[in-house]
Scaffold this motif. Structure first.
Motif, mmCIF file in Angstrom:
data_model
loop_
_atom_site.group_PDB
_atom_site.id
_atom_site.type_symbol
_atom_site.label_atom_id
_atom_site.label_comp_id
_atom_site.label_asym_id
_atom_site.label_seq_id
_atom_site.Cartn_x
_atom_site.Cartn_y
_atom_site.Cartn_z
ATOM 1 N N SER A 17 -7.319 -5.127 0.736
ATOM 2 C CA SER A 17 -7.224 -5.292 -0.717
ATOM 3 C C SER A 17 -8.356 -6.165 -1.255
ATOM 4 N N PRO A 72 -5.333 -1.615 -4.094
ATOM 5 C CA PRO A 72 -3.997 -2.179 -3.833
ATOM 6 C C PRO A 72 -3.946 -3.681 -4.091
ATOM 7 N N ASN A 98 -4.652 4.785 -2.011
ATOM 8 C CA ASN A 98 -4.717 3.335 -2.214
ATOM 9 C C ASN A 98 -6.098 2.986 -2.755
ATOM 10 N N GLN A 114 0.829 -1.197 0.000
ATOM 11 C CA GLN A 114 0.000 0.000 0.000
ATOM 12 C C GLN A 114 0.863 1.247 0.000
#
Length: 526
Positions: free
Chosen positions: A346, A306, A303, A161
């Motif tokens: 994620s 990610p 982010n 990240q």
């Protein structure tokens, strides 16, 4: 029914009383790194202790790990000294953040040799290295009082990240050794005779290194960000300035623009999630065009999408999600809950961004995401910014300008009030068809504060909030759920984003600029 935005409602939204008298506001110049220098606004003045100031700096800039503050001492030629008392600094002074890096702690766990022989799968000596500072992630919910405000996570999670927003001054990277030699010779010739450098031979290395550095911050840089990069490059290496260009930068910006496209194509082929999601193979049949429905950050997300932590797969992260649900049922260990929310970040973003699942489905699969503490945490994971603290601090600072709108008779001010009014509903309204609203419940007495609920896609996701806090948490949910600003409220949310959260300091849309001016702000790109 008719609707009038009462003074008391506006008061509830834009005024947060306090019993503590405020000191004179102050500002400090904060050096975070050599290339990252920020301004810190202290609306309540310089705090009384160094500890309080360190806490403010930590929260304002999302710092992790231990650090100390230095200040410039005029008695010793502006040299830096450790800050031991806030009486040593005043308004508009400079302080410097010095990170303390401690060596990792090595833990050796010995097991019985005979047991190891009986069970060959076990190692005789198991070694685990825990980095006490470099792998710390500040992700403990604010509701877990008494717990530490940091979590230890694996270095692989940390590296997947981005940790910083776009810098005020872009850090030009160091190029290959031979490139640096050519640039050094070129700089000498330029200083002596004003001769421009023929950079054809070193151009590929320069563009590659710049693209790598840019990607550390954003995958899709704007024209303004590309200009920042090129200006920093020319400033550091004046011999690269192009003759014939009005600013010596235009050609470089075009080259860098195309290089970033090629660089993204290369990473997309390697499976980078935030780029792979835009590949033709991932699109629906009616979207099979390279420029059709590109999913990319629209609101200064750091982010946005990610990659998974190293060693993790969708299957392993799905198992983490199921374990997270079990922890939620227990409701006792918020540290574990927060750790699992960080680990599955994620995976969650893949579902929300790539699959665009409805809010009801998100609430079913990720109920922890709708907890107030986790809304703040998810916003920090996405943007690196502390949501409620930043929003409320700026709200306190700009409240006088906001309150002046109530009494203003100007057309733009009335339009601004109308837009904010459109975001609010009285409690007797039907919410089933509301896309995004804050529902206001008025007290029976004038002295009773208004309470608010947040509704998204006809589903109530938060309740019993102060109106101002509801505005902040709604912004957090917009980012966490990857929602677009409603068309009729786009300019209001853009003002919240740029003024109260200081996200994306690029030029706003034309209508958004009108909104900002109505609030009393003139927006100029640095």
């Amino acid at each position: 029914m008719g609707y009038t935005l009462s003074f008391s409602m506006f008061y509830a939204l834009f005024y947060r009383p306090t019993d503590v008298p405020k000191s004179c506001p102050a500002k400090l110049r904060v050096i975070l790194q050599e290339h990252d220098i920020r301004k810190l606004d202290l609306p309540n003045g310089i705090p009384g202790t160094v500890g309080e100031l360190e806490s403010i700096v930590r929260r304002a800039f999302g710092l992790i790990g231990n650090f100390i503050l230095h200040y410039k001492d005029a008695d010793f030629g502006e040299e830096y000294f450790s800050l031991t008392s806030t009486s040593d600094i005043k308004d508009k002074d400079t302080i410097k953040v010095i990170h303390i890096v401690e060596p990792p702690t090595l833990t050796l766990t010995f097991t019985d040799v005979e047991s190891s022989i009986r069970s060959p799968s076990k190692s005789c000596i198991q070694t685990s290295v825990h980095s006490s500072l470099t792998d710390v992630y500040p992700s403990v919910s604010s509701s877990c009082s008494g717990l530490q405000d940091t979590l230890i996570c694996s270095s692989s999670e940390h590296k997947t990240q981005r940790s910083q927003r776009w810098p005020t001054e872009f850090p030009v990277p160091r190029f290959a050794y031979d490139t640096e030699l050519v640039l050094a010779a070129g700089s000498e010739a330029f200083k002596k005779d004003g001769i421009q450098l023929n950079f054809t031979s070193i151009l590929p290395d320069i563009l590659e290194k710049l693209a790598e550095t840019i990607f550390n911050y954003v995958a899709y840089p704007t024209s303004a960000q590309l200009s920042d990069v090129v200006e920093a490059l020319i400033q550091k290496h004046p011999c690269l300035k192009e003759p014939g260009s009005y600013n010596g930068c235009y050609g470089w910006r075009q080259r860098l623009k195309y290089k970033m496209g090629n660089y993204r194509a290369k990473l997309r082929g390697l499976g980078c999630p935030e780029l792979d999601v835009n590949s033709v193979k991932k699109k629906r049949a009616h979207e099979k065009a390279p420029a059709k429905n590109i999913k990319k950050p629209r609101k200064a997300e750091v982010n946005f999408l990610p990659p998974h932590p190293q060693g993790e797969t969708e299957e392993s992260l799905e198992q983490e999600r199921l374990e997270l649900l079990e922890e939620l049922k227990k409701g006792t260990n918020c540290l574990v809950i927060n750790e699992k929310m960080a680990k599955t970040f994620s995976f969650r973003r893949q579902e929300i961004v790539s699959q665009a699942i409805p809010v009801n489905d998100v609430k079913y699969r990720w109920p922890a995401l709708f907890d107030t503490a986790q809304i703040n945490e998810e916003f920090r994971r996405i943007t690196t910014v502390n949501l409620e603290e930043t929003f409320m601090t700026k709200l306190d600072l700009y409240s006088p300008k906001m309150m002046s709108l109530v009494f203003s008779k100007g057309r733009s001010s009335k339009t601004s009030i109308q837009r904010i009014k459109n975001m609010l509903l009285e409690d007797d309204e039907d919410i089933s068809n509301e896309v995004m609203k804050i529902i206001i419940t008025r007290g029976s007495l004038v002295s009773e504060p208004a309470r608010a609920r947040i509704v998204i896609e006809g589903t109530e996701v938060q309740q019993d909030l102060e109106v101002s806090r509801a505005c902040a948490l709604l912004m957090g949910l917009i980012y966490a759920l990857n929602l677009s600003y409603p068309k009729e409220l786009k300019n209001t949310f853009e003002a919240f984003q740029k003024i109260f959260l200081e996200l994306d300091d690029m030029k706003p849309s034309p209508k958004g600029n009108v909104m900002l001016k109505a609030y009393g702000f003139v927006f100029v790109h640095r």
